[in-house]
Design a protein around this motif. Structure first.
Motif, PDB file in Angstrom:
ATOM      1  N   LYS A  17      -4.575  -8.147  -7.310  1.00 26.38           N
ATOM      2  CA  LYS A  17      -5.848  -7.739  -7.910  1.00 26.38           C
ATOM      3  C   LYS A  17      -6.134  -6.264  -7.624  1.00 26.38           C
ATOM      4  O   LYS A  17      -6.584  -5.523  -8.507  1.00 26.38           O
ATOM      5  CB  LYS A  17      -6.988  -8.596  -7.354  1.00 26.38           C
ATOM      6  CG  LYS A  17      -6.910 -10.068  -7.723  1.00 26.38           C
ATOM      7  CD  LYS A  17      -8.016 -10.844  -7.021  1.00 26.38           C
ATOM      8  CE  LYS A  17      -7.938 -12.332  -7.312  1.00 26.38           C
ATOM      9  NZ  LYS A  17      -8.973 -13.098  -6.545  1.00 26.38           N
ATOM     10  N   GLU A  18      -5.852  -5.840  -6.411  1.00 22.63           N
ATOM     11  CA  GLU A  18      -6.157  -4.465  -5.997  1.00 22.63           C
ATOM     12  C   GLU A  18      -5.372  -3.438  -6.804  1.00 22.63           C
ATOM     13  O   GLU A  18      -5.899  -2.373  -7.147  1.00 22.63           O
ATOM     14  CB  GLU A  18      -5.849  -4.297  -4.508  1.00 22.63           C
ATOM     15  CG  GLU A  18      -6.143  -2.912  -3.951  1.00 22.63           C
ATOM     16  CD  GLU A  18      -5.862  -2.797  -2.466  1.00 22.63           C
ATOM     17  OE1 GLU A  18      -5.944  -1.667  -1.929  1.00 22.63           O
ATOM     18  OE2 GLU A  18      -5.563  -3.848  -1.834  1.00 22.63           O
ATOM     19  N   TYR A  19      -4.125  -3.749  -7.114  1.00 22.77           N
ATOM     20  CA  TYR A  19      -3.272  -2.758  -7.778  1.00 22.77           C
ATOM     21  C   TYR A  19      -2.973  -3.118  -9.232  1.00 22.77           C
ATOM     22  O   TYR A  19      -1.970  -2.683  -9.784  1.00 22.77           O
ATOM     23  CB  TYR A  19      -1.973  -2.594  -6.986  1.00 22.77           C
ATOM     24  CG  TYR A  19      -2.200  -1.931  -5.648  1.00 22.77           C
ATOM     25  CD1 TYR A  19      -2.608  -0.605  -5.570  1.00 22.77           C
ATOM     26  CD2 TYR A  19      -2.039  -2.642  -4.460  1.00 22.77           C
ATOM     27  CE1 TYR A  19      -2.836   0.003  -4.350  1.00 22.77           C
ATOM     28  CE2 TYR A  19      -2.260  -2.034  -3.236  1.00 22.77           C
ATOM     29  CZ  TYR A  19      -2.656  -0.713  -3.183  1.00 22.77           C
ATOM     30  OH  TYR A  19      -2.882  -0.103  -1.971  1.00 22.77           O
TER      31      TYR A  19
ATOM     32  N   GLU B 272      -4.545 -11.105  -3.373  1.00 19.85           N
ATOM     33  CA  GLU B 272      -5.530 -10.027  -3.254  1.00 19.85           C
ATOM     34  C   GLU B 272      -4.914  -8.670  -3.564  1.00 19.85           C
ATOM     35  O   GLU B 272      -5.554  -7.820  -4.210  1.00 19.85           O
ATOM     36  CB  GLU B 272      -6.136 -10.030  -1.845  1.00 19.85           C
ATOM     37  CG  GLU B 272      -6.918 -11.290  -1.517  1.00 19.85           C
ATOM     38  CD  GLU B 272      -7.948 -11.631  -2.584  1.00 19.85           C
ATOM     39  OE1 GLU B 272      -8.728 -10.724  -2.968  1.00 19.85           O
ATOM     40  OE2 GLU B 272      -7.957 -12.786  -3.036  1.00 19.85           O
ATOM     41  N   LYS B 273      -3.681  -8.444  -3.141  1.00 22.52           N
ATOM     42  CA  LYS B 273      -3.016  -7.171  -3.429  1.00 22.52           C
ATOM     43  C   LYS B 273      -2.733  -7.024  -4.925  1.00 22.52           C
ATOM     44  O   LYS B 273      -2.790  -5.928  -5.479  1.00 22.52           O
ATOM     45  CB  LYS B 273      -1.729  -7.043  -2.627  1.00 22.52           C
ATOM     46  CG  LYS B 273      -1.948  -6.747  -1.152  1.00 22.52           C
ATOM     47  CD  LYS B 273      -2.679  -5.436  -0.967  1.00 22.52           C
ATOM     48  CE  LYS B 273      -2.966  -5.133   0.494  1.00 22.52           C
ATOM     49  NZ  LYS B 273      -3.772  -3.883   0.660  1.00 22.52           N
TER      50      LYS B 273
ATOM     51  N   ASP C 291       0.833  -1.210   0.000  1.00 28.57           N
ATOM     52  CA  ASP C 291       0.000   0.000   0.000  1.00 28.57           C
ATOM     53  C   ASP C 291       0.869   1.261   0.000  1.00 28.57           C
ATOM     54  O   ASP C 291       0.595   2.231  -0.718  1.00 28.57           O
ATOM     55  CB  ASP C 291      -0.912   0.024   1.229  1.00 28.57           C
ATOM     56  CG  ASP C 291      -1.947  -1.089   1.224  1.00 28.57           C
ATOM     57  OD1 ASP C 291      -2.261  -1.609   0.133  1.00 28.57           O
ATOM     58  OD2 ASP C 291      -2.439  -1.436   2.313  1.00 28.57           O
TER      59      ASP C 291
END
Length: 397
Positions: free
Chosen positions: A243-245, A240-241, A197
């Motif tokens: 996919k998020e970024y 998951e990260k 993040d």
């Protein structure tokens, strides 16, 4: 190296820019055994004193290093061979004045593309501007925690965090793609999602996660290795990260190819899909398989994480002579899976894909260079059974 974001989303950032677009349908063909990616360690000197340094670098190092003329000779041979990518590293590469001359020789060519692996503390505005003018495609900058006190302790230098952050800021200011390079231990693994993040927030384009490897000074911190349970949890979080970024920041994992197989097992939709992911992982290569490392004294290793084997010596040989399948020591790593003899690795269906993980961890923890990597948590028999793989698809072995 496992390109987690490309596996999960089919998209990359830095890797796509350097290697061209690739995915499970079209594995990367950017490098090969005879034209590998070269990690060029040009100095043993460094202004920091990192507790895990694989090359045992320090500002007080008096070890032999190649002279200017030999360095220039090697640079010209790299051009002749058409090496696809050179990543300057060290020690701290900016610590050596010849870095700039070598960069000038190699710059603005179709091959090689140029990358820099740095602790970031010496990347002033002036240096960032020069790196941009030289056409650097990418700078990987080491940052091991979002907490200054942890990073400074790990890097052995009070104030390293603030200097590194300034180096990151300067690089991004001049339009250079920056990746955050983080060494994973049991102490900082829980903050990796927050590190990702943080990297996205400061406009970094990549996060490269290195599983602690027990060579160099890191033999003194074996107890800092993450646990298998921690790695399993991290793998799930990284999916998951990714996919998020998607398309904004890519995540890759280094020194733990078995985690790539675990992720492939988690995200594959069917057997054919799973096999495509395996081909994609295999195409990335590993130590001696599409990568080599030139050390400051001219010796050549399969990669910077193997110190037990020297595959050549540029004081006595040309790079072309070393990069030959007639080179029996190089061939040992090109076909590394054939040499694995640990109880788990030797019987694993995926050993050709994985390459057995880390030879350094196998040597220090399990007392056998060709033994099992203690961090591998794969239930490979269960995966084999789930996808009905036994006795088929010989490319795996």
């Amino acid at each position: 190296m496992i390109p987690i974001s490309v596996m999960v989303t089919g998209e990359g950032t830095v890797s796509s820019k350097i290697k061209g677009h690739y995915n499970k349908e079209k594995p990367s063909s950017f490098s090969n055994e005879l034209r590998p990616v070269v990690f060029w360690n040009i100095t043993y000197k460094c202004n920091l004193n990192c507790v895990h340094c694989y090359i045992d670098a320090s500002s007080k190092s008096t070890r032999e290093e190649l002279g200017r003329e030999k360095l220039i000779e090697i640079a010209n041979e790299i051009l002749k061979i058409e090496i696809p990518l050179v990543i300057f590293t060290g020690g701290e590469p900016l610590y050596r004045k010849e870095f700039w001359e070598l960069s000038e020789i190699l710059s603005h060519r179709k091959r090689p593309k140029l990358g820099l692996s740095s602790n970031g503390t010496l990347i002033t505005e002036e240096n960032a501007k020069k790196l941009k003018e030289l056409g650097y495609d990418y700078i990987g900058i080491s940052l091991d925690s979002i907490y200054p006190e942890y990073h400074d302790k790990f890097r052995g230098y009070e104030g390293a965090f603030s200097l590194t952050m300034k180096g990151i800021e300067n690089s991004i200011k001049y339009g250079i793609d920056v990746g955050i390079r983080t060494t994973i231990t049991k102490y900082n693994i829980s903050e990796i999602p927050r590190m990702i993040d943080f990297a996205a927030k400061i406009n970094a384009k990549r996060v490269s996660l290195y599983l602690l490897d027990t060579i160099g000074r890191a033999v003194n911190i074996v107890s800092d290795l993450p646990t298998n349970d921690q790695l399993i949890q991290l793998a799930k979080e990284l999916i998951e990260k990714a996919k998020e970024y998607k398309t904004k920041l890519e995540i890759q994992l280094v020194r733990g190819n078995f985690i790539g197989i675990y992720i492939a097992d988690m995200i594959a939709n069917n057997k054919e899909d799973f096999l495509k992911y395996l081909r994609m992982i295999e195409a990335q290569g590993d130590c001696g398989r599409k990568t080599i490392s030139i050390y400051p004294d001219g010796t050549v290793r399969p990669c910077q994480f193997i110190e037990d084997y020297i595959i050549g010596d540029l004081k006595k040989q040309s790079l072309k002579e070393i990069l030959s399948l007639n080179n029996k020591t190089l061939e040992k790593f090109v076909n590394l899976s054939e040499n694995l003899r640990g109880e788990r690795c030797s019987s694993c269906l995926f050993k050709k894909i994985c390459g057995g993980g880390s030879r350094g961890r196998a040597k220090i923890v399990n007392k056998d260079f060709w033994g099992d990597d203690p961090l591998c948590f794969l239930d490979y028999n269960e995966i084999e059974k789930r996808w009905n793989l036994y006795g088929t698809h010989t490319f795996i072995r």
